[in-house]
Design an enzyme around this catalytic site. Sequence first.
Site, PDB file in Angstrom:
ATOM      1  N   GLU A  13       0.818  -1.204   0.000  1.00  0.00           N
ATOM      2  CA  GLU A  13       0.000   0.000   0.000  1.00  0.00           C
ATOM      3  C   GLU A  13       0.857   1.262   0.000  1.00  0.00           C
ATOM      4  O   GLU A  13       2.073   1.217  -0.091  1.00  0.00           O
ATOM      5  CB  GLU A  13      -0.942  -0.019   1.204  1.00  0.00           C
ATOM      6  CG  GLU A  13      -1.916  -1.185   1.125  1.00  0.00           C
ATOM      7  CD  GLU A  13      -2.765  -1.286   2.369  1.00  0.00           C
ATOM      8  OE1 GLU A  13      -2.291  -0.885   3.440  1.00  0.00           O
ATOM      9  OE2 GLU A  13      -3.893  -1.781   2.265  1.00  0.00           O
ATOM     10  N   CYS A  60       4.401  -8.369   6.091  1.00  0.00           N
ATOM     11  CA  CYS A  60       3.857  -8.211   4.745  1.00  0.00           C
ATOM     12  C   CYS A  60       2.636  -9.096   4.582  1.00  0.00           C
ATOM     13  O   CYS A  60       2.520 -10.128   5.234  1.00  0.00           O
ATOM     14  CB  CYS A  60       4.931  -8.576   3.716  1.00  0.00           C
ATOM     15  SG  CYS A  60       4.379  -8.416   2.006  1.00  0.00           S
ATOM     16  N   CYS A  63       4.419 -11.459   1.076  1.00  0.00           N
ATOM     17  CA  CYS A  63       5.661 -12.222   1.262  1.00  0.00           C
ATOM     18  C   CYS A  63       5.755 -12.772   2.684  1.00  0.00           C
ATOM     19  O   CYS A  63       6.810 -12.686   3.321  1.00  0.00           O
ATOM     20  CB  CYS A  63       6.863 -11.354   0.941  1.00  0.00           C
ATOM     21  SG  CYS A  63       6.883 -10.799  -0.760  1.00  0.00           S
ATOM     22  N   HIS A  67       9.551 -14.117   5.251  1.00  0.00           N
ATOM     23  CA  HIS A  67       9.912 -13.677   6.602  1.00  0.00           C
ATOM     24  C   HIS A  67       9.874 -14.855   7.568  1.00  0.00           C
ATOM     25  O   HIS A  67      10.678 -14.922   8.511  1.00  0.00           O
ATOM     26  CB  HIS A  67       8.981 -12.557   7.059  1.00  0.00           C
ATOM     27  CG  HIS A  67       9.318 -11.232   6.437  1.00  0.00           C
ATOM     28  ND1 HIS A  67      10.411 -10.502   6.810  1.00  0.00           N
ATOM     29  CD2 HIS A  67       8.723 -10.541   5.439  1.00  0.00           C
ATOM     30  CE1 HIS A  67      10.477  -9.396   6.081  1.00  0.00           C
ATOM     31  NE2 HIS A  67       9.471  -9.410   5.234  1.00  0.00           N
ATOM     32  N   ARG A 463      11.996 -10.036  -3.819  1.00  0.00           N
ATOM     33  CA  ARG A 463      12.364  -8.619  -3.890  1.00  0.00           C
ATOM     34  C   ARG A 463      13.817  -8.363  -3.547  1.00  0.00           C
ATOM     35  O   ARG A 463      14.262  -7.216  -3.585  1.00  0.00           O
ATOM     36  CB  ARG A 463      11.443  -7.794  -2.995  1.00  0.00           C
ATOM     37  CG  ARG A 463      10.023  -7.745  -3.496  1.00  0.00           C
ATOM     38  CD  ARG A 463       9.182  -6.712  -2.768  1.00  0.00           C
ATOM     39  NE  ARG A 463       7.846  -6.714  -3.324  1.00  0.00           N
ATOM     40  CZ  ARG A 463       6.855  -7.500  -2.903  1.00  0.00           C
ATOM     41  NH1 ARG A 463       7.052  -8.301  -1.892  1.00  0.00           N
ATOM     42  NH2 ARG A 463       5.668  -7.457  -3.481  1.00  0.00           N
ATOM     43  N   SER A 486      13.359  -3.988   0.597  1.00  0.00           N
ATOM     44  CA  SER A 486      12.928  -2.616   0.322  1.00  0.00           C
ATOM     45  C   SER A 486      13.745  -1.601   1.112  1.00  0.00           C
ATOM     46  O   SER A 486      13.850  -0.442   0.716  1.00  0.00           O
ATOM     47  CB  SER A 486      11.432  -2.454   0.646  1.00  0.00           C
ATOM     48  OG  SER A 486      10.664  -3.171  -0.284  1.00  0.00           O
ATOM     49  N   CYS A 530       5.979  -2.693  -4.474  1.00  0.00           N
ATOM     50  CA  CYS A 530       4.699  -3.333  -4.174  1.00  0.00           C
ATOM     51  C   CYS A 530       3.797  -2.409  -3.364  1.00  0.00           C
ATOM     52  O   CYS A 530       3.230  -2.797  -2.351  1.00  0.00           O
ATOM     53  CB  CYS A 530       4.923  -4.649  -3.433  1.00  0.00           C
ATOM     54  SG  CYS A 530       3.499  -5.740  -3.504  1.00  0.00           S
ATOM     55  N   CYS A 533       2.176   4.268  -4.674  1.00  0.00           N
ATOM     56  CA  CYS A 533       3.097   5.284  -4.172  1.00  0.00           C
ATOM     57  C   CYS A 533       2.579   6.691  -4.472  1.00  0.00           C
ATOM     58  O   CYS A 533       1.910   6.933  -5.464  1.00  0.00           O
ATOM     59  CB  CYS A 533       4.475   5.093  -4.779  1.00  0.00           C
ATOM     60  SG  CYS A 533       4.513   5.088  -6.553  1.00  0.00           S
TER      61      CYS A 533
END
Length: 551
Positions: A13, A60, A63, A67, A463, A486, A530, A533
Amino acid sequence: MARVVVDPIPRIEGHLRIEVEIQNGKVKDAWSSGTLFRGLEIILQGRDPRDAHLLTQRSCGVCTLVHSLAGVRAVEDALKIQIPPNARIVRNLTHAAQNMHDHPVHFYQLCALDWVDVVSALKAEPGKTADLSNAVSGRPQSKKYYEGLKGKLKAFVDSGQLGPFANAYWGHPDYKLPPEANLMAVGHYLDNLRQQVHAAQMTAIWGAKNPHLQGHLPGGVTVIQQLDADRIAHYLYMLKEQIAFIEEVYIPDLLAVAGFYKHWAKIGGNKNFLAFGDFAEGDKEPETFYFPRGAILNGELKLAPVDVSKITEDVSHAWYEGDKPLHPSVGETKPLMGDALKGAKPDTNGKYTWLKAPRYEDKVMEVGPLAQCLVSYVGGNKEIKENVDGALKKLQVGPDALFSTLGRLAARGIKCLVNAKRAEKWTMDLIENIKKGDTKTFTSYKLDESTSGMGAGLADVARGSLGHWINIEKGKIKNYQQVVPSTWNLGPADAKGQKGPVENALIGTPVADPKKPLEILRTVHSFDPCIACAVHVIDPHTNEVYKFRVS
């Protein structure tokens, strides 16, 4: 601590803010701001280490698996646990399925509309689209199919409710695909919506559910009851379906798009790349990784070894306490509060983000599929090399083209294909083990109030390079730090003024119309942040700030 939110860093988001300054039609400077505090590191302090992989999955909504993987690996490293071969294989199979989900979703749902003009597809002739489909796609469709698709799309447009196709810069002069190619791509966009469901189901075969799988735990996996012919056959059937989609649709579409946008092979690149490596095929790590560990420095296609003890995080431009870079094993997550925070409003001359600035040997490093492909290309993975060389030859470009926004997109598809094909071998390895009577999936271990240790859980995920560092003291988590892809790619400048990877990649990008910054979206989205933005563009002649929200 009002800012502690169990909500991930920007993945899905709108928690990423990009600000750029344009001069003479090009980006002169850029700032990347993560606008949401995460704080999972603080939440984990004092908890049972076996909670880490369950809680960090909440970083997330997509994903979750990776993790979990990094979390169990961190505990296993701290407690010196060697997992059984079957657990290693099952983890590889679930991780590969996650990649088969994420990479096509990134291309079709999160990125392709920066390159495909959906509204232009209304001008397509269905017969010519069918001819194009026959020429370039492994799944050609008929004139009748495209007539129906065009009719559905027209109904969308006429209603004024574009749904997933809303809020884009349709008609922008840098959309280069002809109407027929746009219509074909819209069809494949819809195909992938169905395909991603099947990929998610593949992770659930071994992980019990998706998202937030339950199949991992420190010491191995929980799926001994699933090691039967029906489960394995189900996974293999769906794996072959995924491979067919990647070969027949995803890769041809990537090459077709790249052919119309070759000028983007000189835009949006970086010079330094880092890959942790992953997918062990034996007990020794990283020596047996199928995708090797390594670094690429200064844009030279030459493999450099990686020593993870040389990773640090800098907070000079982030809203945290701290005055020097720290290794994650002794890292701190101390958010500014009160007057020091000043409302967390980005100050491009000071602090402007909740993301720290990871560095390797004090260098800015891009992570992700492009880094993984470059390291594998020079690190001995022959399947990656063959596929990369094949793509370069077909596009008639040299290896320099890899260091670009276009290279970033192409690498994702190639990595996805090679990973999926290797999963067939891992499935056969699992079958052979079971035939020999080996069904062990868990290694027992001791964990009580006398247990202490430090460890790192490293993974190279869709990623990029993901690391969890844990410090266990008296059976509880004393310190936990996550350095996620990220953060590497979207982090800010450091104390030396070295810009982060996405900031570097944006500088120099041509922008035809500051009010329609399509070019900025292309490079930012190629990193797969993802998110939806918010992009802010400053016009230096008018000092007007344009604000755009993209979904």
